[in-house]
Each structure stands twice: as C-alpha cells, then as structure tokens.
Scaffold this active site. Structure first.
Site, PDB file in Angstrom:
ATOM      1  CG  ASN A  32      16.816  43.099  -8.282  1.00 44.33           C
ATOM      2  OD1 ASN A  32      15.378  42.667  -8.155  1.00 44.33           O
ATOM      3  ND2 ASN A  32      17.177  42.316  -9.393  1.00 44.33           N
ATOM      4  CD  GLU A  87      16.257  39.466  -7.870  1.00 41.31           C
ATOM      5  OE1 GLU A  87      16.532  38.959  -8.985  1.00 41.31           O
ATOM      6  OE2 GLU A  87      16.696  39.695  -6.649  1.00 41.31           O
ATOM      7  CG  ASP A 104      26.833  38.272 -10.838  1.00 39.56           C
ATOM      8  OD1 ASP A 104      25.999  38.065 -10.292  1.00 39.56           O
ATOM      9  OD2 ASP A 104      27.012  38.324 -12.153  1.00 39.56           O
TER      10      ASP A 104
END
Length: 521
Positions: A233, A236, A307
């Site tokens: 993301n 990150e 997810d």
C-alpha cells in the site's frame, strides 16, 4: 501441473499484458460479466502462506455513559466473527472459485478453533494450518455502537516460540506442492521470518512454474523470493523508498517516478501500489503501467478490501487473464466489499452482478448532463472522449487510462451501431452497442458511458462543455471537427499517445484468419 505458468500466462518479460495466444481469458481486455464464472471454471489451485487472524464484530446499543469515566456503555446484542488477515485472503480466493490451501500458525484456543471452523466451512483446505498450544491466535475485535465503531481490541502475539515457527516452515513444501500460485500475506507477526522464507524460497525454486504474489508490510524482506507481483500500500511503498507520500499529493505520480527503486528493492517482476481511495498503480520492468480508480464508499465499518483485492488479482492471473485486466477485476471486487459493513468476501456471483450492473449503466444524455453538473459543482474537471471501441485491446486501455489522468471524471461517448457501420463498413461492429458499453463501463478509469447517433460529437460537446476533449495521437487538433466547439465552451483539446502496433482492424483480421477447430476446410 499439466502446463507451466509461463505457458499459460506468458513470462514477465512479455510486459503487463503477457498471455498465451488462443486462450480465451488471455485475450480478455475488458470485464464482461461472464469473466468471473470463467475464472471459477478454471478453479486454479492457490496456497496462502501467512498470518491468519480472527475478526470479531460485536454490535449493540448505547443509551448511557459509565460512572467510572466519560465513556459510553455498549450493550452487546450481536457477536459476528470472520476470518481476518491472510485467512480473509483465503476466504476470498475460495469465494471466487479457487481451490485454496491455508498455511499459517494459530493457537488451540477458542479463537483458533473458531477460525479453523470458518475456513473449513468455506471449503478451504486447512491441512497445513498449524495449531500449536504454545501460541495464541491473533484476534481483532471491533465494538460497535449503532453504526459507529467505538473501539478495536487487538490481541496480538509477537513473541512466537521457535519450535512453533519450525513446525510452520516444515509444512510449507507440502502446502505449495503442485499449486498454480502462492500468496504470501505477511502482517509482521514474526511467524514468516527467515525460516519460513527459506522454506518457501526452496519450494518455489524447485517448481518455478508457481506464480508468487507477496502482500507484506515489508515487501523488500521478500526480495530473495523473486516474486512475480508485490502489492504494497502507499505507506508500505513509502517505507521501501524511505520517504513519505502525502495523501493530498499525486501519490501515483510519486511512486511511478521511483519505479526503478521499487522494482529493485522488491526484486519483483511487477509492483502494484494500492492507494485506497485513489485506486492503484501498476509498475513493470518494461516501463509499462496501468491505473485503476476506486469507487470509494462513505461506509466506515468496512474492513479487508485489501485482502479481497490481492485475492482477486491472484486468482485472475492464475486463471489466465492479462495483468492489466486482472488489476481491473481486482479493483471491481474491492469496490464490492468496501460498500459492505464488517469483514466480507466477494463471491463469483457478487462480482458477476456488479459487472452486469455496470454493463447496464450507459446513460441517456439527460442523465449524463445531470451527473456531470453535480461533479462540476463539486469542483471536478470533466474529460470527454469518444470512439467505436469495437474490439477492446491494449491500445484502447492505455488511451483511456491516459485520458482519465487529464481530469477527474472521464466520460466515454460511444458511436451507436449505425454510426460504426457508417465509419467502418457493413460488417462492423463486431460487438453490438450493449456489449461495447458494458465492457467500457467496467474499466475503473471510466466514470460515465453514453451513446451518440450523430456523425460528429459537436452536439454533445455543446451540451456537456467538457474541460478537456481527448483524442488519440493519430489525429491533430486542427484535423478535428470538434475542436472549435470545445474551445468555444472554454475547454481544450488534448492529443494522446498513439499505439501504432495495436489496432482494432488488425485484431479483427487476426480473428477472421484463425480457423475454428472442427470447421470443414
């Protein structure tokens, strides 16, 4: 496996749209409503290696504050549980038709037993889900008062005993044997350290046909695995780049500018940076890229859309879809779950309904003008483009992604079937207007689709008054009949890149020259 990953999908060197010729899914460039069912029919085998968690959603009513502190009292009326973390990725894969194995480490406590039962009920193979009485199952409980999350209780266990981690590492070779893809979901619990990484690296080296997707808090830690895809993301990605990405800035442009650093640090064939409300950006080694745009929700209770995104991206690639189309499918699946409360999954049926609804959303001129006026009042810039878009190919999708980046709202006006015949000849269009509109509308970069029946777009331009009118690079502004109308309403014409090696005519010629098996000569 009967055929290799490269045989089915093409190597990473083929670029983001690599795929095997003659495979119906490898040729898909837009998202027709039949695609999710076709993926489920393929039923690719996928293993999730990662940090499995249990999510709890406890809801109740608030009618008073407690006496000890200025805190509301929530009278719990309902307790719901769902698989979280890597287990939620496994649930989404199963819901989309994959044959799923879950490899992770949980406890023998109540939460662990409940989580395993949820996975088993969904058809996930939990043979390699290690339950160890020396560890506790990570749980995340949300306490809701009415429709508002009041509190989240995280029970995490960072100090995991070495023997338990060794037991998990020992399960990895069996878990990944013979599968089409592996998804690594590393939330930083400590379970997926050097020992598990080494086991997974050895297993994937033994069978290089396995598609490797890494979704990790620290994607660079998995660089030795040589993953095909990593999905950090924004935060990150910023960590890998040792920088900060301001959410008010153009984060897609910022990470694109540092493509080489991200690819080098992660050692991945491609990086997909997820930008929550701003969609995603794809970065590949050949300099290619792709954007998706999210349809954000105001729902504050949704959880786990990331997810769902990773699961959908993986199952689509494993089934044979080109990478850019897989990305659009994953964005569509995330758009489904982000509008739901709690931790939820996107099923094949959910995704099919979503794409069908999109396919039915070609707007009348009146509806289009009403929506555009609302967008303009909110300060959004309107981009208009048009075309036949008969047989969608990579040149089209690149062009539409470029057009989207010229403003905030992209409107695509499609020639009706009679208009296509006037332009292209009596044997066109290949696809009727309902199909063309549905496929174009399914692209995340497209906000509105409408249909026009005039020979030029001037009448619609005069009504719509776009800020930008975009056309492909095989034109110049001086060549366009629409240019005076655009400029008269205060807009500008933008000529986009031309992709000469891609054309609908070439695709149609190739289709018509390919013999159908079983046809008489």
């Amino acid at each position: 496996m009967a055929e290799s990953f490269q045989d089915r999908l093409g190597s990473a060197a083929d670029g983001p749209d690599g795929g095997s010729d003659g495979d119906e899914l490898s040729e898909v460039r837009g998202l027709a409503a039949w695609v999710p069912a076709a993926i489920a029919d393929r039923a690719p085998s996928i293993t999730v290696v990662g940090d499995a968690m249990l999510d709890g959603w406890w809801s109740g009513t608030i009618e008073r504050f407690c006496r000890e502190a200025p805190a509301p009292v929530v009278d719990i009326t309902r307790r719901d549980y769902a698989a979280g973390g890597a287990a939620n990725t496994a649930m989404n894969l199963a819901a989309l038709g994959a044959r799923v194995r879950m490899c992770g480490l949980i406890g023998t406590d109540d939460a662990g037993r409940r989580l395993r039962a949820i996975l088993d009920d969904a058809g996930v193979d939990t043979t390699d889900l290690v339950q160890d009485d020396r560890v506790g199952t990570t749980t995340k409980y949300r306490i809701l008062g009415g429709d508002q999350v009041m509190l989240r209780l995280d029970d995490t266990h960072d100090q995991l005993p070495g023997p338990a981690i060794s037991a998990l590492a020992a399960r990895v070779p069996h878990a990944v044997a013979g599968v089409d893809a592996v998804v690594v979901c590393d939330y930083g619990s400590g379970a997926l350290g050097d020992e598990v990484r080494a086991a997974l690296g050895t297993a994937s080296a033994i069978d290089p046909r396995i598609l490797i997707v890494v979704d990790a808090h620290d994607t660079a830690a998995w660089s030795e695995l040589n993953p095909h895809l990593v999905t950090p993301n924004a935060g990150e990605a910023a960590q890998v780049l040792a920088t900060r990405l301001d959410p008010r800035s153009d984060r897609a442009a910022a990470v694109t500018a540092r493509r080489a650093e991200l690819l080098a640090a992660t050692n991945a064939a491609a990086v997909v940076v997820t930008l929550d409300r701003d969609g995603t950006v794809l970065l590949t080694r050949d300099g290619g890229g792709h954007r998706t745009w999210a349809r954000p929700a105001t729902e504050k209770q949704a959880s786990g859309a990331g997810d769902t995104f990773v699961a959908s991206l993986t199952v689509a690639r494993a089934a044979g879809l080109p990478l850019t189309t897989s990305l659009d499918l994953a964005q569509a699946a995330a758009d489904v779950v982000v509008h739901r409360p709690g931790t939820s999954v996107c099923t094949t049926a959910d995704l099919t309904r979503h794409l069908q609804q999109v396919a039915d959303t070609a707007l009348s001129t009146a509806d289009l003008l009403r929506r555009v006026e609302e967008d303009r009042a909110a300060g959004r810039r309107i981009v208009l483009t048009n075309g036949c878009f008969d047989v969608l190919h990579r040149g089209h999708t690149r062009y539409l992604n470029q057009a989207k980046q010229l403003g905030d709202i992209l409107v695509v006006a499609l020639n009706d079937d009679d208009g296509v015949r006037r332009l292209k000849g009596p044997d066109r269009p290949i696809n009727p207007i309902a199909d063309r509109a549905g496929i174009i509308a399914s692209l995340s970069c497209v906000d509105y689709v409408t249909v026009f029946d005039t020979d030029t777009l001037v009448p619609l331009i005069e009504l719509l008054r776009p800020d930008v009118y975009a056309k492909g690079g095989d034109y110049t502004a001086q060549m366009l009949e629409e240019t005076p109308a655009v400029e008269a309403c205060g807009g500008r014409v933008s000529i986009l890149d031309y992709v000469p090696e891609r054309s609908t005519a070439a695709v149609v010629r190739r289709i018509r020259s390919t013999p159908v098996p079983g046809d008489a000569p």
